[in-house]
Design an enzyme around this catalytic site. Structure first.
Site, PDB file in Angstrom:
ATOM      1  N   LYS A 106      -3.293   1.595   4.621  1.00 38.36           N
ATOM      2  CA  LYS A 106      -4.256   0.493   4.680  1.00 38.36           C
ATOM      3  C   LYS A 106      -5.669   0.975   5.016  1.00 38.36           C
ATOM      4  O   LYS A 106      -6.646   0.290   4.747  1.00 38.36           O
ATOM      5  CB  LYS A 106      -3.780  -0.557   5.671  1.00 38.36           C
ATOM      6  CG  LYS A 106      -2.574  -1.305   5.125  1.00 38.36           C
ATOM      7  CD  LYS A 106      -2.066  -2.392   6.027  1.00 38.36           C
ATOM      8  CE  LYS A 106      -0.955  -3.173   5.358  1.00 38.36           C
ATOM      9  NZ  LYS A 106       0.297  -2.376   5.179  1.00 38.36           N
TER      10      LYS A 106
HETATM   11  C1  LIG Z   1       1.181  -2.494   4.126  1.00 35.70           C
HETATM   12  C2  LIG Z   1       2.135  -1.398   3.924  1.00 35.70           C
HETATM   13  C3  LIG Z   1       2.991  -1.344   2.803  1.00 35.70           C
HETATM   14  C4  LIG Z   1       3.027  -2.439   1.756  1.00 35.70           C
HETATM   15  O1  LIG Z   1       1.877  -2.529   0.973  1.00 35.70           O
HETATM   16  P1  LIG Z   1       1.545  -3.886   0.191  1.00 35.70           P
HETATM   17  O2  LIG Z   1       0.222  -3.683  -0.404  1.00 35.70           O
HETATM   18  O3  LIG Z   1       1.546  -4.971   1.241  1.00 35.70           O
HETATM   19  O4  LIG Z   1       2.626  -4.081  -0.808  1.00 35.70           O
HETATM   20  C5  LIG Z   1       3.839  -0.252   2.673  1.00 35.70           C
HETATM   21  N1  LIG Z   1       3.876   0.719   3.612  1.00 35.70           N
HETATM   22  C6  LIG Z   1       3.078   0.713   4.696  1.00 35.70           C
HETATM   23  C7  LIG Z   1       3.175   1.816   5.690  1.00 35.70           C
HETATM   24  C8  LIG Z   1       2.183  -0.339   4.896  1.00 35.70           C
HETATM   25  O5  LIG Z   1       1.404  -0.340   5.993  1.00 35.70           O
END
Ligand SMILES: *Cc1c(COP(=O)(O)O)cnc(C)c1O
Length: 483
Positions: A106
């Site tokens: 993120k």
């Molecule tokens: C947020 C997140 C995801 C999922 O991503 P999306 O865009 O919500 O599908 C997968 N792995 C981790 C570690 C995350 O923080």
């Protein structure tokens, strides 16, 4: 470039306004009227910064000064100079998205979003401060805090469930520095915190607080979070080209650990912009709503939410899927009707033509905690690569895909977190360990595997706790009115 809601063609706004608004006024998500044209061959020759400038600039052309914004967003904040390296591991390549300030994928979007918001604000002559409110089950909160700390004209307040996040995640947030940050633990679970935030938005008139700040959110429905994620698909493709794994024009499959469908949707957008992407593999944990949806065309959220060892994917409603439904049909009425059904009945069935269109581009699979742990162990033993729990889900489903379809197109597994963000689960995949302390487990995992602990996670245990308040959920509103 104009953006309108997934649920209506009316009230289109330019890309700067779409970033400022976040969600469209009718509750839909912003989508571009027409996708931009980019020169794929040229972009693949660029370094990551230039790629990001070209791609985000094409998606959000009404935000000026993109090159500087990209530089300000990423420079000095990632431990890898190319931001998102792709490394070979056994039969697969792993696209590492976790070298940012909080060791989660993120960061790629949340380092960029504050820059985009600030520039959009200036462009629109908006005077008041923006106050970002975020309820978090762990990862998003910290990444948002790091992204927004000390950004002039923006403040951020994060709520997390008291006792509901891991010890490492709590330490990451409680030690947050920055002169514009507020971190509050809420008595209750994640849903209580999220409902509390929704109530604040519903209560504060025109989203303008008595303290004079305009409320906004940092969640992944904002197009300003999605656009930066397109870049790393191009970067991964360029890495495979440079390594000779593929030739220009060859297809590449991507396996994406999926929760809210933002990450994988960025892959679909990369494909629409012209990148030779083969199948996008949607990997879920025991919360396999999307696996069923891709298989049957029925989206059904009427099921219990399972708590898993890959908590960032513990989701029943994947908000960004709404964008895919629009992008594949161009039919705002259909999307509005499906979303209404989801809201009122908890499920919807897409028309067969749309189901077929989705199945032509996506493949869905799921993997429970046992399989994820087994995968962590096997991958480490066979290739020496240490996966986190989310990445292991992507890896396991990529293997399922190859077994079931026989498709041997080069595979890139997206790695969304450092294994040290989830040390307890990862260590338990490698050995029995009864030490109750998460930091001790982190050290043991390092000793056992020789994989370096990211600096931000080494340091967090020694940092001073600055945010220790625990509040009742009824207090959430009053805490933010005069921030
Ligand atoms: C947020 C997140 C995801 C999922 O991503 P999306 O865009 O919500 O599908 C997968 N792995 C981790 C570690 C995350 O923080």
């Amino acid at each position: 470039m104009l953006y309108h809601s997934t649920r209506s063609n009316e009230n289109a706004v330019d890309s700067a306004q779409a970033v400022l608004n976040g969600l469209a006024p009718d509750g839909g998500l912003y989508v571009p009227e027409k996708l931009p044209q980019v020169d794929v061959q040229e972009i693949l020759k660029m370094d990551t910064y230039a790629m990001a400038t070209a791609i985000i600039g094409a998606m959000l052309p009404d935000i000026p000064g993109m090159e500087t914004l990209v530089h300000n967003a990423y420079s000095g904040k990632f431990s890898a100079s190319d931001l998102t390296p792709t490394v070979p591991a056994g039969e697969f390549s792993v696209l590492e998205l976790f070298h940012g300030p909080t060791s989660a994928f993120k960061d790629v979007a949340l380092c960029m979003l504050p820059q985009l918001l600030t520039a959009a604000k200036t462009q629109k002559g908006m005077q008041e401060d923006i106050l970002i409110l975020t309820a978090t089950s762990g990862d998003t909160g910290k990444a948002a805090l790091e992204g927004f700390k000390d950004v002039p004209g923006i403040k951020i307040c994060v709520f997390y469930p008291h006792g509901g996040v891991s010890k490492v995640q709590r330490a990451q947030m409680a030690t947050q520095e920055g002169n514009n940050v507020t971190v509050l633990a809420v008595e209750g679970n994640f849903d209580d915190a999220q409902t509390g935030v929704k109530n604040i938005f519903a209560t504060v008139k025109d989203d303008l607080t008595p303290g004079g700040a305009r409320l906004s959110t940092a969640n992944s429905i904002n197009i300003g979070r999605l656009a930066p994620q397109i870049t790393y698909y191009f970067k991964a493709y360029a890495d495979l080209l440079r390594r000779g794994t593929i030739q220009m024009g060859d297809k590449v499959n991507f396996s994406v650990p999926t929760g809210n469908f933002g990450d994988i949707l960025a892959g679909y957008l990369a494909k629409k912009l012209g990148l030779p992407v083969g199948t996008l593999i949607c990997a879920s944990n025991a919360n396999n709503v999307l696996t069923d949806f891709i298989e049957t065309g029925l989206y059904d959220r009427r099921r219990p939410l399972h708590k898993t060892i890959s908590p960032s994917m513990d989701i029943l409603v994947s908000s960004n899927l709404e964008r895919l439904l629009y992008l594949m049909t161009g039919d705002t009425e259909l999307v509005a009707s499906l979303m209404k059904q989801l809201n009122e009945n908890g499920f919807y069935q897409v028309p067969e033509s749309l189901q077929n269109a989705i199945r032509a581009e996506f493949w869905g699979g799921c993997c429970d905690d046992e399989q994820a742990k087994k995968t962590i162990g096997q991958v480490f033993q066979n290739t020496g690569y240490l996966c986190d729990t989310h990445t292991a889900t992507g890896w396991a489903v990529a293997e399922q895909y190859q077994e079931k379809t026989g498709d041997k197109t080069p595979m890139v597994v997206l790695s969304t977190a450092s294994p040290y963000k989830f040390p307890a689960a990862v260590l338990s995949a490698l050995e029995e360990n009864s030490d109750p302390d998460e930091f001790a487990k982190m050290d043991r995992l390092c000793e056992l595997t020789g994989v370096k602990i990211p600096e931000n996670l080494v340091n967090v245990r020694y940092k001073k706790e600055l945010h220790t308040a625990v509040i009742a959920k009824e207090q959430m509103l009053s805490k933010v009115l005069y921030l």
